[in-house]
Design a protein around this motif. Structure first.
Motif, PDB file in Angstrom:
ATOM      1  N   GLU A  74     -26.918   4.132  52.457  1.00  5.62           N
ATOM      2  CA  GLU A  74     -27.476   3.946  51.067  1.00  5.62           C
ATOM      3  C   GLU A  74     -27.867   5.617  50.824  1.00  5.62           C
ATOM      4  O   GLU A  74     -27.688   5.910  49.679  1.00  5.62           O
ATOM      5  CB  GLU A  74     -28.533   3.117  51.072  1.00  5.62           C
ATOM      6  CG  GLU A  74     -29.161   2.939  49.599  1.00  5.62           C
ATOM      7  CD  GLU A  74     -30.280   2.126  49.765  1.00  5.62           C
ATOM      8  OE1 GLU A  74     -30.020   1.070  49.082  1.00  5.62           O
ATOM      9  OE2 GLU A  74     -31.058   2.200  50.381  1.00  5.62           O
ATOM     10  N   PHE A  78     -30.545  -4.350  51.165  1.00  8.86           N
ATOM     11  CA  PHE A  78     -29.414  -3.665  51.023  1.00  8.86           C
ATOM     12  C   PHE A  78     -28.391  -4.809  50.815  1.00  8.86           C
ATOM     13  O   PHE A  78     -27.524  -5.308  51.331  1.00  8.86           O
ATOM     14  CB  PHE A  78     -29.005  -3.391  52.505  1.00  8.86           C
ATOM     15  CG  PHE A  78     -29.935  -2.223  53.183  1.00  8.86           C
ATOM     16  CD1 PHE A  78     -29.902  -1.042  52.672  1.00  8.86           C
ATOM     17  CD2 PHE A  78     -30.856  -2.508  54.067  1.00  8.86           C
ATOM     18  CE1 PHE A  78     -30.788   0.056  53.050  1.00  8.86           C
ATOM     19  CE2 PHE A  78     -31.682  -1.588  54.578  1.00  8.86           C
ATOM     20  CZ  PHE A  78     -31.656  -0.309  54.265  1.00  8.86           C
ATOM     21  N   PRO A  79     -28.382  -5.161  49.466  1.00 10.54           N
ATOM     22  CA  PRO A  79     -27.492  -6.359  49.044  1.00 10.54           C
ATOM     23  C   PRO A  79     -26.164  -5.923  48.976  1.00 10.54           C
ATOM     24  O   PRO A  79     -25.213  -6.755  49.329  1.00 10.54           O
ATOM     25  CB  PRO A  79     -28.081  -6.762  47.763  1.00 10.54           C
ATOM     26  CG  PRO A  79     -28.868  -5.414  47.197  1.00 10.54           C
ATOM     27  CD  PRO A  79     -29.374  -5.003  48.619  1.00 10.54           C
ATOM     28  N   GLN A  80     -25.723  -4.680  48.983  1.00 12.39           N
ATOM     29  CA  GLN A  80     -24.504  -4.181  49.018  1.00 12.39           C
ATOM     30  C   GLN A  80     -23.679  -4.136  50.426  1.00 12.39           C
ATOM     31  O   GLN A  80     -22.531  -3.963  50.127  1.00 12.39           O
ATOM     32  CB  GLN A  80     -24.370  -2.975  48.272  1.00 12.39           C
ATOM     33  CG  GLN A  80     -25.090  -1.593  49.198  1.00 12.39           C
ATOM     34  CD  GLN A  80     -26.616  -1.526  49.237  1.00 12.39           C
ATOM     35  OE1 GLN A  80     -27.418  -2.591  48.959  1.00 12.39           O
ATOM     36  NE2 GLN A  80     -26.929  -0.194  49.080  1.00 12.39           N
ATOM     37  N   TYR A  81     -24.658  -4.227  51.387  1.00 12.55           N
ATOM     38  CA  TYR A  81     -24.093  -4.452  52.552  1.00 12.55           C
ATOM     39  C   TYR A  81     -24.466  -5.601  53.341  1.00 12.55           C
ATOM     40  O   TYR A  81     -23.944  -6.043  54.295  1.00 12.55           O
ATOM     41  CB  TYR A  81     -24.810  -3.242  53.509  1.00 12.55           C
ATOM     42  CG  TYR A  81     -24.391  -1.716  53.067  1.00 12.55           C
ATOM     43  CD1 TYR A  81     -23.077  -1.361  52.839  1.00 12.55           C
ATOM     44  CD2 TYR A  81     -25.508  -0.926  52.532  1.00 12.55           C
ATOM     45  CE1 TYR A  81     -22.817  -0.053  52.267  1.00 12.55           C
ATOM     46  CE2 TYR A  81     -25.148   0.394  52.130  1.00 12.55           C
ATOM     47  CZ  TYR A  81     -24.055   0.667  51.955  1.00 12.55           C
ATOM     48  OH  TYR A  81     -23.619   1.917  51.200  1.00 12.55           O
ATOM     49  N   TYR A  82     -25.113  -6.469  52.896  1.00  9.54           N
ATOM     50  CA  TYR A  82     -25.634  -7.739  53.613  1.00  9.54           C
ATOM     51  C   TYR A  82     -24.484  -8.569  53.701  1.00  9.54           C
ATOM     52  O   TYR A  82     -24.507  -9.444  54.715  1.00  9.54           O
ATOM     53  CB  TYR A  82     -26.764  -8.417  52.745  1.00  9.54           C
ATOM     54  CG  TYR A  82     -27.159  -9.623  53.458  1.00  9.54           C
ATOM     55  CD1 TYR A  82     -27.940  -9.592  54.554  1.00  9.54           C
ATOM     56  CD2 TYR A  82     -26.858 -10.970  53.014  1.00  9.54           C
ATOM     57  CE1 TYR A  82     -28.455 -10.745  55.135  1.00  9.54           C
ATOM     58  CE2 TYR A  82     -27.176 -12.232  53.899  1.00  9.54           C
ATOM     59  CZ  TYR A  82     -27.997 -11.960  54.720  1.00  9.54           C
ATOM     60  OH  TYR A  82     -28.282 -12.957  55.389  1.00  9.54           O
ATOM     61  N   ALA A 136     -18.486 -11.919  49.462  1.00 14.36           N
ATOM     62  CA  ALA A 136     -19.189 -10.924  48.426  1.00 14.36           C
ATOM     63  C   ALA A 136     -20.664 -10.700  48.840  1.00 14.36           C
ATOM     64  O   ALA A 136     -21.367 -11.588  49.285  1.00 14.36           O
ATOM     65  CB  ALA A 136     -19.070 -11.505  46.942  1.00 14.36           C
ATOM     66  N   ALA A 137     -21.171  -9.434  48.613  1.00 12.35           N
ATOM     67  CA  ALA A 137     -22.483  -9.088  48.939  1.00 12.35           C
ATOM     68  C   ALA A 137     -23.512 -10.089  48.207  1.00 12.35           C
ATOM     69  O   ALA A 137     -23.341 -10.444  46.729  1.00 12.35           O
ATOM     70  CB  ALA A 137     -22.766  -7.625  48.368  1.00 12.35           C
TER      71      ALA A 137
END
Length: 523
Positions: A95, A207-211, A334-335
């Protein structure tokens, strides 16, 4: 005609009855199987809750309300749940732009030598950051975790472990201490169920974009298809991760995140007796407490995001990866959207028991970042905890006291009904011909390999070390020494019966070659 009609009528009736009976027989069989599954899960869950090593907690991820807790603040070994923090640090570096998903991760000899499970990359080889992430969330690869830790720690896994501990305390995980990046046995590496729940929520929120990586079911690594150890993903509605873990001392651990119909919880099970028992207990917790979770949440983050770790990354010049590793085929959902909750006005009772054990290592302490006390009374966010051990770092010289650690142990893949393997402990009675017995064990020169919170763990540590020490420990006598530290009873794991200093030092050298830290001293 009437007779024939009667025969036809009875025939049709017989066929209809036969079909009806067959349908009901199949229905009864299905119901019987379903009831059996429910009963087995119930028995497993009940047995797990009665397990003396068991600890658990369920937290409403929208409000921070603790829906269930048992031994939630007791210090226990995290095992591979450690990799959750390794991944948190990796996501943070991504990030911040300090690394990219295609950044090469070098494997040192130390990383390549880690015990299974592992990707099996040789020393000098590299993988990408994304391959490392996938290896951790599916296979729980110890070598990949160490390689990521060394890269993010500026070439030192020990330095990375200090950063992990500092980050844990900054997130409010005040009872967690890390000593390595992968969770292989180390007697000083401890956590609690409550702390792991905090980390699970933080990973999802920050980190919703990587979760989405945590819901990976399988990925392709070279010619291998690596499948996830987490059996609840895809089999229990709403479960989207997060991590499993196992060592003999820790038992079977699991952190699960669930999001269904606007409700969200994070559950933690530590110290499970087996994979099926642990999974059954988690299913039981989800079924019991998800309906009690709130479907409403505020607009502020439940876990405050701490300042990023300092940039200490060492990366090699870009290296063309092996052909077998160039393509990574994966299944990733999807995240997940960020989860938030209002915490300013929460005033919730503490539902978990007070800590019944504290564990400190007097010889060496771990650096940490002390954070300001939060204003909320939320039991997850602002639970009063014992003050962390104050910091001092030591530059060890020859024969200085080293950090006592457990010997690396094999971590089997979690497949089927994996049970904890038994260890036959060695005799603790010293031979009268080798050393005189005292209240602290044999006199003369001794070799210490670690410190444990109970005698059985210390004996397990000695048994593991002796199996790796070879001839140098063939005639050594394993024993434990109890002592008090901060009001708690701890046990030093030692070998005695050495004729002189040279024999003790040689034995310690043999252990160090096997990857076991130790020190020799006169008793």
């Amino acid at each position: 005609m009437q007779a024939k009609s009667g025969i036809v009528s009875r025939s049709v009736s017989s066929v209809s009855s036969s079909r009806s009976g067959s349908f009901f027989a199949r229905l009864l069989a299905i119901l019987s199987v379903a009831v059996t599954i429910v009963m087995v899960d119930s028995v497993n869950a009940d047995a797990e809750a009665a397990n003396p090593k068991y600890a658990g907690i369920v937290v409403d991820a929208k409000t921070g309300n603790v829906l269930y807790s048992e031994n939630a603040d007791r210090l226990q070994y995290p095992a591979s749940l450690t990799k959750m923090m390794t991944l948190y640090m990796t996501f943070e570096a991504l990030e911040q732009g300090r690394i990219r998903l295609d950044t090469p991760v070098p494997f040192s000899a130390h990383a390549a030598a880690q015990a299974p499970t592992k990707l099996g990359v040789r020393a000098g080889g590299t993988i990408t950051v994304e391959q490392g992430i996938l290896g951790l969330v599916t296979l729980s690869a110890n070598d990949a975790a160490t390689a990521l830790g060394e890269m993010l720690g500026g070439g030192s896994e020990d330095r990375f472990a200090q950063l992990m501990t500092a980050k844990a305390h900054a997130l409010g995980m005040t009872r967690t201490t890390y000593r390595n990046a992968n969770g292989l046995p180390n007697t000083a590496q401890m956590t609690t169920a409550r702390d792991q729940a905090r980390l699970g929520i933080a990973l999802r929120q920050h980190f919703p974009q990587y979760y989405g990586y945590f819901s990976t079911r399988a990925f392709k690594f070279g010619s291998r298809t690596i499948r996830s150890h987490n059996r609840l993903v895809g089999s229990v509605r709403g479960v989207d991760g997060i991590k499993t873990g196992y060592t003999r001392a820790a038992g079977f651990n699991l952190v699960s995140s669930v999001q269904v119909d606007g409700k969200s919880i994070v559950g933690v099970v530590l110290g499970g007796a087996s994979t099926p028992a642990r999974d059954a207990q988690m299913r039981n917790l989800i079924a019991s407490y998800l309906p009690k979770a709130s479907s409403r949440g505020g607009s502020s983050a439940l876990i405050a995001q701490a300042a990023p770790a300092p940039a200490m990354i060492e990366t090699p010049a870009p290296v063309q990866p092996k052909k077998a590793q160039q393509q990574v085929a994966k299944t990733i959902t999807a995240a997940q959207p960020p989860v938030s909750a209002a915490v300013a006005d929460l005033s919730l009772p503490h539902k978990g028991p007070l800590p019944d054990a504290r564990y400190q290592v007097a010889e060496t302490e771990v650096a940490y970042a002390e954070t300001a006390a939060p204003k909320s009374d939320n039991p997850l966010v602002a639970q009063p905890m014992p003050a962390p051990t104050k910091v001092k770092t030591m530059a060890f010289k020859q024969q200085a006291v080293a950090v006592p650690t457990a010997a690396p142990a094999y971590m089997p893949p979690e497949q089927g009904d994996t049970s904890v393997d038994n260890v036959t402990t060695a005799s603790t009675t010293p031979s009268p011909t080798r050393a005189a017995s005292t209240s602290n064990g044999p006199t003369g020169w001794v070799v210490q390999v670690g410190v444990s919170p109970n005698r059985q763990m210390a004996m397990d540590l000695l048994e593991s070390a002796k199996s790796k020490g070879g001839k140098a420990l063939a005639s050594a006598k394993p024993f434990t020494v109890a002592y008090a530290a901060g009001g708690d009873q701890l046990y030093r794991a030692r070998f005695g019966g050495f004729d002189d200093q040279r024999d003790a030092v040689n034995a310690c050298k043999a252990l160090k070659k096997a990857g076991i830290k130790c020190w020799a001293a006169a008793q």
